[in-house]
Design a protein around this motif. Structure first.
Motif, PDB file in Angstrom:
ATOM      1  N   LEU A 283     -20.853  53.287  64.743  1.00 56.65           N
ATOM      2  CA  LEU A 283     -19.355  53.052  64.543  1.00 56.65           C
ATOM      3  C   LEU A 283     -18.983  51.741  65.299  1.00 56.65           C
ATOM      4  CD1 LEU A 283     -18.259  56.722  65.999  1.00 56.65           C
ATOM      5  CD2 LEU A 283     -18.333  55.661  63.472  1.00 56.65           C
ATOM      6  N   TYR A 284     -17.832  50.975  64.766  1.00 53.67           N
ATOM      7  CA  TYR A 284     -17.646  49.747  65.471  1.00 53.67           C
ATOM      8  C   TYR A 284     -16.061  49.964  66.013  1.00 53.67           C
ATOM      9  CZ  TYR A 284     -21.057  47.500  62.706  1.00 53.67           C
ATOM     10  OH  TYR A 284     -22.361  47.301  62.148  1.00 53.67           O
ATOM     11  N   PHE A 285     -15.922  49.339  67.066  1.00 52.50           N
ATOM     12  CA  PHE A 285     -14.541  49.220  67.599  1.00 52.50           C
ATOM     13  C   PHE A 285     -13.970  47.787  67.122  1.00 52.50           C
ATOM     14  CE2 PHE A 285     -15.701  52.647  70.408  1.00 52.50           C
ATOM     15  CZ  PHE A 285     -14.417  53.148  71.086  1.00 52.50           C
ATOM     16  N   PRO A 286     -12.937  47.904  66.412  1.00 54.62           N
ATOM     17  CA  PRO A 286     -12.372  46.804  65.853  1.00 54.62           C
ATOM     18  C   PRO A 286     -11.251  46.304  66.951  1.00 54.62           C
ATOM     19  CG  PRO A 286     -11.321  48.531  64.413  1.00 54.62           C
ATOM     20  CD  PRO A 286     -12.361  49.019  65.548  1.00 54.62           C
ATOM     21  N   LYS A 287     -10.623  45.285  67.116  1.00 47.85           N
ATOM     22  CA  LYS A 287      -9.445  44.871  67.978  1.00 47.85           C
ATOM     23  C   LYS A 287      -8.312  45.675  67.394  1.00 47.85           C
ATOM     24  CE  LYS A 287     -10.248  40.189  69.581  1.00 47.85           C
ATOM     25  NZ  LYS A 287      -9.672  38.825  69.615  1.00 47.85           N
ATOM     26  N   LEU A 288      -7.401  46.658  68.361  1.00 46.16           N
ATOM     27  CA  LEU A 288      -6.710  47.534  67.936  1.00 46.16           C
ATOM     28  C   LEU A 288      -5.277  47.190  68.760  1.00 46.16           C
ATOM     29  CD1 LEU A 288      -8.785  50.944  68.063  1.00 46.16           C
ATOM     30  CD2 LEU A 288      -7.818  49.588  65.935  1.00 46.16           C
ATOM     31  N   GLY A 289      -5.510  46.679  69.697  1.00 47.94           N
ATOM     32  CA  GLY A 289      -4.249  46.591  70.746  1.00 47.94           C
ATOM     33  C   GLY A 289      -3.269  47.683  70.959  1.00 47.94           C
ATOM     34  N   SER A 290      -2.068  47.579  70.886  1.00 46.90           N
ATOM     35  CA  SER A 290      -1.205  49.074  71.448  1.00 46.90           C
ATOM     36  C   SER A 290      -0.694  49.502  69.948  1.00 46.90           C
ATOM     37  CB  SER A 290      -0.125  48.622  72.261  1.00 46.90           C
ATOM     38  OG  SER A 290      -0.737  48.264  73.436  1.00 46.90           O
ATOM     39  N   ASN A 311     -12.347  60.239  54.145  1.00 42.18           N
ATOM     40  CA  ASN A 311     -11.432  61.041  55.081  1.00 42.18           C
ATOM     41  C   ASN A 311     -12.588  62.130  56.028  1.00 42.18           C
ATOM     42  OD1 ASN A 311      -9.813  63.149  55.852  1.00 42.18           O
ATOM     43  ND2 ASN A 311      -8.926  63.895  54.282  1.00 42.18           N
ATOM     44  N   VAL A 312     -12.555  61.701  57.187  1.00 45.37           N
ATOM     45  CA  VAL A 312     -13.915  62.218  58.056  1.00 45.37           C
ATOM     46  C   VAL A 312     -12.799  63.125  59.101  1.00 45.37           C
ATOM     47  CG1 VAL A 312     -15.497  60.350  57.793  1.00 45.37           C
ATOM     48  CG2 VAL A 312     -13.685  60.087  59.617  1.00 45.37           C
ATOM     49  N   GLU A 313     -11.761  63.491  58.769  1.00 45.58           N
ATOM     50  CA  GLU A 313     -10.931  64.201  59.715  1.00 45.58           C
ATOM     51  C   GLU A 313     -11.776  65.749  60.050  1.00 45.58           C
ATOM     52  OE1 GLU A 313      -6.717  66.542  59.744  1.00 45.58           O
ATOM     53  OE2 GLU A 313      -6.959  64.773  58.468  1.00 45.58           O
ATOM     54  N   GLY A 314     -12.064  65.867  61.154  1.00 46.55           N
ATOM     55  CA  GLY A 314     -12.534  67.227  61.526  1.00 46.55           C
ATOM     56  C   GLY A 314     -14.275  67.025  61.896  1.00 46.55           C
ATOM     57  N   ILE A 315     -14.741  65.956  61.090  1.00 41.68           N
ATOM     58  CA  ILE A 315     -16.269  65.607  61.388  1.00 41.68           C
ATOM     59  C   ILE A 315     -16.166  64.631  62.712  1.00 41.68           C
ATOM     60  CG2 ILE A 315     -18.078  64.457  60.689  1.00 41.68           C
ATOM     61  CD1 ILE A 315     -17.054  65.329  57.633  1.00 41.68           C
ATOM     62  N   VAL A 316     -15.107  63.476  62.646  1.00 46.24           N
ATOM     63  CA  VAL A 316     -15.171  62.798  63.684  1.00 46.24           C
ATOM     64  C   VAL A 316     -13.852  62.849  64.585  1.00 46.24           C
ATOM     65  CG1 VAL A 316     -14.682  60.293  64.158  1.00 46.24           C
ATOM     66  CG2 VAL A 316     -16.243  60.720  62.332  1.00 46.24           C
ATOM     67  N   PRO A 317     -14.072  63.110  65.890  1.00 41.97           N
ATOM     68  CA  PRO A 317     -12.837  63.242  66.635  1.00 41.97           C
ATOM     69  C   PRO A 317     -11.623  62.517  66.147  1.00 41.97           C
ATOM     70  CG  PRO A 317     -14.978  62.995  67.858  1.00 41.97           C
ATOM     71  CD  PRO A 317     -15.257  62.486  66.767  1.00 41.97           C
ATOM     72  N   GLU A 318     -10.537  63.055  66.370  1.00 37.72           N
ATOM     73  CA  GLU A 318      -9.364  62.393  65.640  1.00 37.72           C
ATOM     74  C   GLU A 318      -9.123  61.099  66.310  1.00 37.72           C
ATOM     75  OE1 GLU A 318      -4.654  62.903  64.911  1.00 37.72           O
ATOM     76  OE2 GLU A 318      -5.737  64.389  65.993  1.00 37.72           O
ATOM     77  N   PHE A 319      -9.365  61.030  67.809  1.00 39.07           N
ATOM     78  CA  PHE A 319      -9.193  59.559  68.377  1.00 39.07           C
ATOM     79  C   PHE A 319      -9.930  58.588  67.967  1.00 39.07           C
ATOM     80  CE2 PHE A 319     -12.517  61.265  71.213  1.00 39.07           C
ATOM     81  CZ  PHE A 319     -12.939  60.060  71.834  1.00 39.07           C
ATOM     82  N   LEU A 320     -11.267  58.903  67.421  1.00 38.49           N
ATOM     83  CA  LEU A 320     -12.144  57.968  66.827  1.00 38.49           C
ATOM     84  C   LEU A 320     -11.852  57.416  65.381  1.00 38.49           C
ATOM     85  CD1 LEU A 320     -15.410  58.951  68.481  1.00 38.49           C
ATOM     86  CD2 LEU A 320     -13.851  57.155  69.525  1.00 38.49           C
ATOM     87  N   THR A 321     -10.855  58.282  64.755  1.00 30.77           N
ATOM     88  CA  THR A 321     -10.755  57.957  63.287  1.00 30.77           C
ATOM     89  C   THR A 321     -10.015  56.403  63.246  1.00 30.77           C
ATOM     90  OG1 THR A 321      -8.550  59.096  63.490  1.00 30.77           O
ATOM     91  CG2 THR A 321     -10.573  60.093  62.469  1.00 30.77           C
ATOM     92  N   MET A 322      -9.608  56.099  64.403  1.00 26.43           N
ATOM     93  CA  MET A 322      -9.275  54.488  64.374  1.00 26.43           C
ATOM     94  C   MET A 322     -10.334  53.555  64.420  1.00 26.43           C
ATOM     95  SD  MET A 322      -6.123  54.748  66.961  1.00 26.43           S
ATOM     96  CE  MET A 322      -5.612  56.234  67.867  1.00 26.43           C
ATOM     97  N   LEU A 323     -11.620  54.087  64.448  1.00 25.26           N
ATOM     98  CA  LEU A 323     -12.477  53.282  64.493  1.00 25.26           C
ATOM     99  C   LEU A 323     -13.070  52.797  63.056  1.00 25.26           C
ATOM    100  CD1 LEU A 323     -14.736  54.234  67.349  1.00 25.26           C
ATOM    101  CD2 LEU A 323     -12.786  53.029  67.358  1.00 25.26           C
ATOM    102  N   LYS A 324     -14.078  52.094  62.934  1.00 24.51           N
ATOM    103  CA  LYS A 324     -14.883  51.786  61.554  1.00 24.51           C
ATOM    104  C   LYS A 324     -16.228  52.055  61.580  1.00 24.51           C
ATOM    105  CE  LYS A 324     -11.399  48.054  60.453  1.00 24.51           C
ATOM    106  NZ  LYS A 324     -11.170  46.752  59.613  1.00 24.51           N
ATOM    107  N   GLY A 325     -16.818  52.040  60.374  1.00 26.38           N
ATOM    108  CA  GLY A 325     -18.239  52.291  60.388  1.00 26.38           C
ATOM    109  C   GLY A 325     -18.828  53.264  59.434  1.00 26.38           C
ATOM    110  N   VAL A 326     -19.978  53.897  59.700  1.00 28.26           N
ATOM    111  CA  VAL A 326     -20.587  54.749  58.703  1.00 28.26           C
ATOM    112  C   VAL A 326     -21.077  56.222  59.459  1.00 28.26           C
ATOM    113  CG1 VAL A 326     -22.778  54.978  57.342  1.00 28.26           C
ATOM    114  CG2 VAL A 326     -21.176  52.931  57.217  1.00 28.26           C
ATOM    115  N   ILE A 327     -20.913  57.229  58.893  1.00 31.05           N
ATOM    116  CA  ILE A 327     -21.737  58.280  59.464  1.00 31.05           C
ATOM    117  C   ILE A 327     -22.474  58.888  58.222  1.00 31.05           C
ATOM    118  CG2 ILE A 327     -21.382  60.731  60.285  1.00 31.05           C
ATOM    119  CD1 ILE A 327     -19.303  59.581  61.955  1.00 31.05           C
TER     120      ILE A 327
END
Length: 627
Positions: A283-290, A311-327
Motif C-alpha cells: 500500500l502506498y500513501f500518495p500526497k492527499l492534502g485536505s 473495488n476493495v470496499e469491505g476488504i480494505v478498511p474504508e479510510f484506507l481506500t484513499m491509498l493506492k497499491g495492490v492486495i
C-alpha cells in the motif's frame, strides 16, 4: 471421432451462462489465461514432486489474433489433457457445476462478480464465441485430443495431431463481439487483467533496438531485432520479501502500477502474512492534502496475481481506500456478492490485519524519523483522522503517532499537548482548554490575541475536524477544544481574576438597548468588561452551534437539521473601551447609529463577513470620514 450430448437438463445452458454468469464479457480473456496459468503451475508442482517426468523448460502463454479468420488463439505449455480428461473436466464437471450454480444463483448472479466458480471460467468463452475448439496434449504419453462445441449441448471429440505438450483454445468470435479481434482491445485487456500473472504472456512481437558497438563509425545505424512482446511482469514487487527490495524498487513498482502518476508516493507499507490467512501486497500513501473528494478505487485486488477488481470496499478498511497499491489474497471469496463479502469472517480478519499493520508502520515511521513524519503530516492527515473516526482499532493505536500542529508549525501528540498546555491553559474549573484555528488568515487577529496571553493555538483545518474533536473530548473528560474566534479570549479560558467594568449595571442596560436598536438579529449582543486596550467590538461564533452545524454539513453527526441553519454570531462589546462610552453618551441618535454601524462593519471586516452591498456602503462611509 466421438460425438455426444452433454448431459444437462437445461436444453441450452449457454444463453444462461451468457445472461447470468458474467455481467462483464471482457473477462473471458482473464479466465482463459488464468486456466492456462493454473495448468502450467500445476505441471511445475508435479515435476517438483517427481510425479511428472518431463522437462519444465521456460513455458509461456501466447495470445494470437486471426482477424481474417475471426479467431482468437490462447496457447499454453502446461500439463494438457487426455481425451478422458476432456470428457471429464469439460463435459461433466464444468457443466454439472454450471447447472448447480445457475439453480442456486440465477437471481443474484448478474451482480455477484463470479469468477472461475465450479471450473466455469472456461465457459466464459461462449460469451464472445459462437464456436470453441480445444486442442490439447497431455504431459502423459497419450494422444492429443480435439474438442469442438458450437454453443449447444452437442460436442465432438476426436484425436488430434498436436505433438507439443499443452492446450490451445480457439475462439470463433461471434458477430456481436468482433471488437475483441482488435489488437488494441486485447492489448488493453491483457494490460488490465494479466499485467502481473506469474507465467510470461506473449502477445505478438516488438522491435528492440540493439546498443551501438563501442567502435562503431559515426554513420552507424543501430540494428534492430524482433523479439517476443511479453506483456506482463511475472515477478511483481509484492511477491518478493521486503528485505529483497530497496526504496527505489518500491518507487519503480508504483510507477509500473500508475504510469500516469508523476509524483512519488510519500511512503509504502508492505503486507505479508500467511496465518491465519494468506495475504500479500503493498500500500502506498500518495500526497492527499485536505481533500475528502479524493478518487477512491485506486487499490487493485488480485487473486494469485490475477487482477480481480479495484473495488476493495469491505476488504480494505474504508479510510484506507484513499491509498493506492495492490492486495493479493487467495483467501478472499470472489464468488459471493459484495454484501456477502463484507459479512465473511475471513474478510473481516483481513480488514483488521490491514488496519493493525498500517498503524504499526505509521508508529515505526514516526519513531524512526519524527522530523520527516512531521513534514509529511499535512499530506496524510485526512486519511488518519478519518481512520480515527471510522475504525476503533485504529483509534486505539493512533495516540502514538497522530499529530496536532500549532499555527507556528510545531507538532505535538495528544499526550505531549496535554503536558505542554497543562500549566497555562487550565481554566478555573480544572479543565484543559485546547485553542485552535481553522484558518490562519481568517482568524489572524484572534490567534494574535491568544498568543499575547502566552497561549498555544493549534491549526486544525480538516473538513472532518469537528467530528474528531468531539470524539477526543468524549474520551478525555477534562479536555475541551475551542476555536479561537468562538468568544473573547478571557471567556475561552476563564481564570479567577475578573476585570472591573467602568460602566454601572444601569449604564450597561442602556448601552445594550442602544446597540440592539441598530444591530441585525443574527448577532447576539454580549457586554464584557475587558482590558481597555482590547478591541471594542469582537464578533465570535459560539463553539457548540458552529461545531454542530459543521458536523451536520460534513455528514454523520451533529444535530438533525443544523446544517441548514443560518449562521449565528455573538457581538462581544468591550464595556471598558472608549468607543463603548462614546456610543452610550452621545445624544445625537444619527451619530450613535453611525458609530455602531461603523464599529460593527470593522468587526465584520476582521472576520471576512463584510461583503457585497454592505462592503460598498462601508467603503463609501469611510472615505467620507477622511475628507
Amino acid at each position: 471421432m466421438t460425438t455426444g450430448k452433454i448431459n444437462v437438463s437445461v436444453e441450452n445452458i449457454f444463453p444462461l451462462i451468457k445472461k447470468f454468469l458474467y455481467s462483464d464479457h471482457e473477462i473471458f480473456l482473464r479466465e482463459l489465461i488464468s486456466n492456462g496459468t493454473d495448468a502450467t503451475l500445476k505441471l511445475k508442482h508435479l515435476i517438483s514432486i517427481g510425479e511428472a517426468k518431463v522437462e519444465y523448460g521456460n513455458p509461456f502463454i501466447e495470445v494470437k489474433i486471426d482477424k481474417e479468420g475471426k479467431k482468437i488463439h490462447i496457447i499454453d505449455q502446461g500439463l494438457g489433457m487426455t481425451a478422458d480428461e476432456v470428457e471429464k473436466y469439460i463435459n461433466q464437471v464444468a457443466f454439472s457445476g454450471a447447472e448447480e450454480f445457475l439453480d442456486k444463483y440465477k437471481d443474484s448472479a448478474k451482480d455477484s462478480g463470479i469468477i472461475g466458480h465450479f471450473g466455469l471460467g472456461f465457459y466464459s468463452a461462449f460469451m464472445v464465441a459462437e464456436k470453441v475448439e480445444i486442442i490439447t496434449k497431455s504431459y502423459k504419453d497419450e494422444p492429443a485430443a480435439h474438442w469442438t462445441c458450437d454453443g449447444s449441448p452437442e460436442f465432438t471429440l476426436e484425436p488430434a495431431d498436436k505433438t507439443s505438450r499443452g492446450t490451445e483454445i480457439i475462439l470463433h468470435i461471434a458477430e456481436d463481439s468482433l471488437e475483441f479481434l482488435e489488437d488494441s482491445k486485447i492489448s488493453g485487456l491483457l494490460n488490465k487483467y494479466n499485467k502481473f500473472m506469474p507465467i510470461p504472456i506473449k502477445f505478438g512481437t516488438r522491435t528492440e533496438t540493439l546498443p551501438k558497438p563501442e567502435d562503431a563509425p559515426e554513420d552507424y545505424v543501430n540494428e534492430t531485432l524482433e523479439v517476443d512482446n511479453i506483456i506482463n511482469n511475472p515477478n511483481p514487487a509484492w511477491t518478493k520479501q521486503p528485505t529483497e527490495l530497496s526504496d527505489e524498487d518500491y518507487k519503480n513498482f508504483y510507477r509500473e502500477l500508475y504510469p500516469m502518476q508523476f509524483e512519488d508516493p510519500l511512503f509504502h507499507i508492505h503486507l505479508n502474512v500467511d496465518y491465519p490467512f494468506n495475504l500479500t501486497g503493498i500500500l502506498y500513501f500518495p500526497k492527499l492534502g485536505s481533500d475528502m473528494q479524493i478518487q477512491k478505487d485506486k487499490i487493485q485486488l488480485y487473486q494469485n496475481q490475477v487482477y480481480v477488481t479495484d473495488n476493495v470496499e469491505g476488504i480494505v478498511p474504508e479510510f484506507l481506500t484513499m491509498l493506492k497499491g495492490v492486495i493479493d489474497s487467495p483467501d478472499i471469496p470472489l464468488n459471493v456478492s459484495r454484501s456477502g463479502l463484507q459479512a465473511d469472517g475471513a474478510v473481516k480478519k483481513i480488514s483488521n490485519y490491514i488496519t493493525r499493520k498500517v498503524a504499526d508502520k505509521l508508529k515505526a515511521l514516526f519513531n524512526e524519523n519524527r522530523a520527516d513524519f512531521e513534514a509529511k503530516w499535512n499530506d496524510i492527515k485526512i486519511v488518519l483522522e478519518y481512520g480515527m473516526l471510522s475504525e476503533d482499532k485504529f483509534y486505539e493505536k493512533a495516540g502514538a503517532f497522530v499529530l496536532y500542529p500549532t499555527v507556528d508549525d510545531t507538532y505535538f501528540t495528544l499526550e505531549e499537548l496535554k503536558e505542554k498546555l497543562k500549566e497555562n491553559q487550565t481554566d478555573k474549573d480544572g479543565k484543559l482548554v485546547v485553542l485552535y484555528a481553522g484558518n490562519k488568515e481568517a482568524q489572524h487577529s484572534y490567534i494574535e490575541t491568544a498568543k499575547e496571553k502566552g497561549y498555544e493555538v493549534l491549526l486544525l483545518d480538516s473538513p472532518i475536524i469537528s467530528h474528531l474533536i468531539q470524539k477526543i473530548e468524549g474520551d478525555n473528560k477534562d479536555l475541551t477544544f475551542v476555536r479561537v474566534d468562538s468568544d473573547h479570549i478571557d471567556n475561552l479560558i476563564k481564570k479567577d481574576e475578573n476585570t472591573i467594568s467602568k460602566l454601572s449595571d444601569e449604564e450597561k442596560e442602556t448601552l445594550k438597548t442602544s446597540l440592539e436598536a441598530y444591530i441585525p438579529k443574527a448577532y447576539s449582543v454580549q457586554l464584557e468588561a475587558m482590558d481597555s486596550q482590547a478591541a471594542p467590538f469582537i464578533i465570535t461564533q459560539p463553539e457548540f452551534m458552529r461545531r454542530m452545524k459543521e458536523m451536520s454539513q460534513s455528514g454523520g453527526g451533529g444535530m438533525f437539521g443544523m446544517g441548514n441553519m443560518p449562521e449565528m454570531y455573538n457581538l462581544v462589546v468591550n464595556t471598558n473601551s472608549d468607543l463603548a462610552s462614546s456610543i452610550l453618551n452621545t445624544e445625537d441618535k444619527t451619530h450613535q447609529e453611525h458609530l455602531v454601524k461603523q464599529a460593527l462593519d470593522l468587526a465584520k471586516l476582521s472576520q471576512n463577513l463584510l461583503k457585497g452591498e454592505a462592503l460598498t456602503a462601508f467603503v463609501k462611509r469611510s472615505f467620507e470620514m477622511i475628507k
